[in-house]
Design a protein around this motif. Structure first.
Motif, PDB file in Angstrom:
ATOM      1  N   VAL A   1       0.861  -1.180   0.000  1.00 47.17           N
ATOM      2  CA  VAL A   1       0.000   0.000   0.000  1.00 47.17           C
ATOM      3  C   VAL A   1       0.900   1.233   0.000  1.00 47.17           C
ATOM      4  CG1 VAL A   1      -1.778   1.284   1.215  1.00 47.17           C
ATOM      5  CG2 VAL A   1      -1.820  -1.218   1.229  1.00 47.17           C
ATOM      6  N   VAL A   2       0.846   2.001  -1.069  1.00 46.61           N
ATOM      7  CA  VAL A   2       1.660   3.210  -1.190  1.00 46.61           C
ATOM      8  C   VAL A   2       0.997   4.369  -0.473  1.00 46.61           C
ATOM      9  CG1 VAL A   2       2.669   4.855  -2.828  1.00 46.61           C
ATOM     10  CG2 VAL A   2       2.601   2.417  -3.391  1.00 46.61           C
ATOM     11  N   GLU A   3      -0.310   4.470  -0.637  1.00 49.94           N
ATOM     12  CA  GLU A   3      -1.043   5.593  -0.059  1.00 49.94           C
ATOM     13  C   GLU A   3      -2.509   5.210   0.084  1.00 49.94           C
ATOM     14  OE1 GLU A   3       0.223   9.481  -1.486  1.00 49.94           O
ATOM     15  OE2 GLU A   3      -1.873  10.009  -1.779  1.00 49.94           O
ATOM     16  N   ARG A   4      -3.140   5.740   1.122  1.00 50.13           N
ATOM     17  CA  ARG A   4      -4.554   5.455   1.328  1.00 50.13           C
ATOM     18  C   ARG A   4      -5.265   6.747   1.724  1.00 50.13           C
ATOM     19  NH1 ARG A   4      -6.968   0.767   1.623  1.00 50.13           N
ATOM     20  NH2 ARG A   4      -5.024  -0.361   1.998  1.00 50.13           N
ATOM     21  N   GLY A   5      -6.362   7.063   1.021  1.00 50.05           N
ATOM     22  CA  GLY A   5      -7.169   8.224   1.338  1.00 50.05           C
ATOM     23  C   GLY A   5      -8.525   7.801   1.867  1.00 50.05           C
ATOM     24  N   ASP A   6      -9.443   8.759   1.940  1.00 44.19           N
ATOM     25  CA  ASP A   6     -10.769   8.452   2.476  1.00 44.19           C
ATOM     26  C   ASP A   6     -11.545   7.495   1.577  1.00 44.19           C
ATOM     27  OD1 ASP A   6     -10.296  10.077   4.646  1.00 44.19           O
ATOM     28  OD2 ASP A   6     -11.188  11.847   3.712  1.00 44.19           O
ATOM     29  N   THR A   7     -11.357   7.634   0.258  1.00 42.43           N
ATOM     30  CA  THR A   7     -12.155   6.839  -0.675  1.00 42.43           C
ATOM     31  C   THR A   7     -11.324   6.046  -1.676  1.00 42.43           C
ATOM     32  OG1 THR A   7     -12.351   8.708  -2.211  1.00 42.43           O
ATOM     33  CG2 THR A   7     -14.069   8.479  -0.517  1.00 42.43           C
ATOM     34  N   TYR A   8      -9.997   6.102  -1.555  1.00 38.91           N
ATOM     35  CA  TYR A   8      -9.158   5.446  -2.561  1.00 38.91           C
ATOM     36  C   TYR A   8      -7.917   4.865  -1.909  1.00 38.91           C
ATOM     37  CZ  TYR A   8      -5.775   9.211  -2.190  1.00 38.91           C
ATOM     38  OH  TYR A   8      -4.825  10.090  -1.710  1.00 38.91           O
ATOM     39  N   ALA A   9      -7.247   4.000  -2.656  1.00 36.19           N
ATOM     40  CA  ALA A   9      -5.953   3.464  -2.249  1.00 36.19           C
ATOM     41  C   ALA A   9      -5.048   3.446  -3.475  1.00 36.19           C
ATOM     42  CB  ALA A   9      -6.101   2.067  -1.674  1.00 36.19           C
ATOM     43  N   VAL A  10      -3.767   3.624  -3.241  1.00 36.63           N
ATOM     44  CA  VAL A  10      -2.758   3.483  -4.290  1.00 36.63           C
ATOM     45  C   VAL A  10      -1.872   2.317  -3.884  1.00 36.63           C
ATOM     46  CG1 VAL A  10      -0.888   4.568  -5.581  1.00 36.63           C
ATOM     47  CG2 VAL A  10      -2.803   5.967  -4.744  1.00 36.63           C
ATOM     48  N   ASP A  11      -1.838   1.273  -4.717  1.00 39.73           N
ATOM     49  CA  ASP A  11      -1.094   0.062  -4.394  1.00 39.73           C
ATOM     50  C   ASP A  11      -0.037  -0.229  -5.451  1.00 39.73           C
ATOM     51  OD1 ASP A  11      -2.767  -0.283  -2.232  1.00 39.73           O
ATOM     52  OD2 ASP A  11      -4.038  -1.770  -3.219  1.00 39.73           O
ATOM     53  N   ASP A  12       1.092  -0.744  -5.013  1.00 36.30           N
ATOM     54  CA  ASP A  12       2.100  -1.305  -5.913  1.00 36.30           C
ATOM     55  C   ASP A  12       1.936  -2.816  -5.888  1.00 36.30           C
ATOM     56  OD1 ASP A  12       3.225   1.015  -6.794  1.00 36.30           O
ATOM     57  OD2 ASP A  12       4.999   0.929  -5.512  1.00 36.30           O
ATOM     58  N   ILE A  13       1.681  -3.383  -7.058  1.00 41.99           N
ATOM     59  CA  ILE A  13       1.441  -4.820  -7.162  1.00 41.99           C
ATOM     60  C   ILE A  13       2.473  -5.428  -8.100  1.00 41.99           C
ATOM     61  CG2 ILE A  13      -0.213  -6.600  -7.811  1.00 41.99           C
ATOM     62  CD1 ILE A  13      -2.452  -4.595  -7.323  1.00 41.99           C
ATOM     63  N   VAL A  14       3.217  -6.403  -7.610  1.00 43.77           N
ATOM     64  CA  VAL A  14       4.158  -7.143  -8.449  1.00 43.77           C
ATOM     65  C   VAL A  14       3.473  -8.423  -8.915  1.00 43.77           C
ATOM     66  CG1 VAL A  14       6.379  -8.331  -8.576  1.00 43.77           C
ATOM     67  CG2 VAL A  14       6.172  -6.213  -7.260  1.00 43.77           C
ATOM     68  N   VAL A  15       3.409  -8.604 -10.225  1.00 39.42           N
ATOM     69  CA  VAL A  15       2.769  -9.785 -10.792  1.00 39.42           C
ATOM     70  C   VAL A  15       3.762 -10.530 -11.668  1.00 39.42           C
ATOM     71  CG1 VAL A  15       0.477  -8.724 -10.760  1.00 39.42           C
ATOM     72  CG2 VAL A  15       1.877  -8.574 -12.821  1.00 39.42           C
ATOM     73  N   GLU A  16       3.553 -11.829 -11.767  1.00 37.91           N
ATOM     74  CA  GLU A  16       4.366 -12.678 -12.631  1.00 37.91           C
ATOM     75  C   GLU A  16       3.485 -13.232 -13.732  1.00 37.91           C
ATOM     76  OE1 GLU A  16       7.712 -15.681 -11.344  1.00 37.91           O
ATOM     77  OE2 GLU A  16       5.779 -16.716 -11.324  1.00 37.91           O
ATOM     78  N   VAL A  17       3.974 -13.148 -14.967  1.00 36.98           N
ATOM     79  CA  VAL A  17       3.211 -13.629 -16.119  1.00 36.98           C
ATOM     80  C   VAL A  17       4.126 -14.460 -17.009  1.00 36.98           C
ATOM     81  CG1 VAL A  17       1.605 -11.683 -16.123  1.00 36.98           C
ATOM     82  CG2 VAL A  17       3.727 -11.529 -17.434  1.00 36.98           C
ATOM     83  N   PRO A  18       3.553 -15.350 -17.819  1.00 36.07           N
ATOM     84  CA  PRO A  18       4.384 -16.117 -18.755  1.00 36.07           C
ATOM     85  C   PRO A  18       5.127 -15.192 -19.700  1.00 36.07           C
ATOM     86  CG  PRO A  18       2.183 -17.061 -18.577  1.00 36.07           C
ATOM     87  CD  PRO A  18       2.128 -15.740 -17.876  1.00 36.07           C
ATOM     88  N   ARG A  19       6.370 -15.533 -20.005  1.00 34.14           N
ATOM     89  CA  ARG A  19       7.159 -14.730 -20.933  1.00 34.14           C
ATOM     90  C   ARG A  19       6.426 -14.643 -22.276  1.00 34.14           C
ATOM     91  NH1 ARG A  19      12.086 -12.850 -20.684  1.00 34.14           N
ATOM     92  NH2 ARG A  19      12.532 -14.111 -18.823  1.00 34.14           N
ATOM     93  N   GLY A  20       6.390 -13.444 -22.810  1.00 31.08           N
ATOM     94  CA  GLY A  20       5.682 -13.209 -24.061  1.00 31.08           C
ATOM     95  C   GLY A  20       4.336 -12.538 -23.871  1.00 31.08           C
ATOM     96  N   SER A  21       3.841 -12.528 -22.632  1.00 32.64           N
ATOM     97  CA  SER A  21       2.575 -11.840 -22.354  1.00 32.64           C
ATOM     98  C   SER A  21       2.767 -10.341 -22.525  1.00 32.64           C
ATOM     99  CB  SER A  21       2.102 -12.142 -20.929  1.00 32.64           C
ATOM    100  OG  SER A  21       1.868 -13.517 -20.760  1.00 32.64           O
ATOM    101  N   LEU A  22       1.778  -9.684 -23.074  1.00 26.08           N
ATOM    102  CA  LEU A  22       1.870  -8.251 -23.330  1.00 26.08           C
ATOM    103  C   LEU A  22       1.450  -7.455 -22.102  1.00 26.08           C
ATOM    104  CD1 LEU A  22       0.344  -8.090 -26.933  1.00 26.08           C
ATOM    105  CD2 LEU A  22       2.769  -8.109 -26.280  1.00 26.08           C
ATOM    106  N   PRO A  23       2.212  -6.424 -21.740  1.00 22.53           N
ATOM    107  CA  PRO A  23       1.825  -5.576 -20.612  1.00 22.53           C
ATOM    108  C   PRO A  23       0.431  -4.976 -20.768  1.00 22.53           C
ATOM    109  CG  PRO A  23       4.086  -5.131 -21.263  1.00 22.53           C
ATOM    110  CD  PRO A  23       3.512  -6.027 -22.307  1.00 22.53           C
TER     111      PRO A  23
END
Length: 225
Positions: free
Chosen positions: A38-60
């Motif tokens: 959790v990078v930041e949290r406000g009254d109605t929102y959150a900003v999150d950094d999420i690290v995901v793993e995907v098969p090589r070749g998957s498009l961002p």
């Protein structure tokens, strides 16, 4: 099949179930969530950094589409992630600096800061000899030498203008976002660069300030043998 990791910074409505829906949507395109901060949290929102793993070749773009298919979610940025996933990163940084010989503490700081702050590179700069001295740099720090820094001395952590005249053109070309904080004294600073963004959030600047104050204290302590 080999895989690759990406770091997504997402804005989402802070309501029950929103994170679960995001996880399901990312999973539908083959993405496994490895970590979430959790990078930041406000009254109605959150900003999150999420690290995901995907098969090589998957498009961002597939990850962006999947995330934004969830109501109230917006992807602020996505970039390849090659860092080591660890918890309590700040505490480990402090411990590593405190354990290092006094002459090596700033090098430990710049080597570790990119992982802790999730930036591309870091360097320690100061004014001296009629110009800018770059005292220490991470392995990923740009080779371009600074000729001026109009923000030194610096009293507290802050985000810097990425379009300022002192910023090298190559940094501007790579859309590098910048932040700095004093270390040891107001005339010496830890400079962070995040190529391709996103901007530093207020909570990240607060973390940087917190770390810089701790590091400044450690630097003043002689290393006992």
């Amino acid at each position: 099949m080999t895989s690759v990791s990406y770091l997504l910074r997402v804005y989402l409505q802070d309501r029950p179930g929103s994170l679960g829906l995001l996880a399901v949507s990312l999973g539908s395109v083959g993405a496994d969530i490895l970590s979430l901060d959790v990078v930041e949290r406000g009254d109605t929102y959150a900003v999150d950094d999420i690290v995901v793993e995907v098969p090589r070749g998957s498009l961002p773009d597939t990850l962006i589409t999947a995330a934004e298919n969830v109501d109230g979610v917006r992807v602020d940025s996505i970039r390849p992630y090659t860092g080591v996933l660890e918890t309590h990163r700040e505490l480990e940084l402090v411990d590593q600096i405190a354990s290092a010989p006094a002459s090596e503490r700033l090098q430990v700081l710049v080597d570790t800061a990119p992982r802790v702050m999730r930036v591309s590179w870091s360097t320690v700069v100061t004014l001296g000899g009629g110009g800018v001295l770059q005292l220490f740099g991470s392995s990923s720090a740009p080779e371009t030498r600074l000729t001026e820094v109009d923000w030194l001395p610096i009293a507290q952590a802050g985000q810097l203008d990425p379009d300022a005249t002192w910023v090298p053109q190559s940094w501007k070309d790579s859309d590098t976002r910048l932040a700095a904080a004093p270390v040891g004294s107001s005339s010496k600073a830890l400079l962070l660069g995040r190529s391709g963004g996103p901007d530093f959030r207020p909570s990240e600047i607060a973390r940087l300030g917190y770390l810089s104050r701790i590091v400044t204290t450690i630097l003043a302590i002689p290393k006992s043998r």
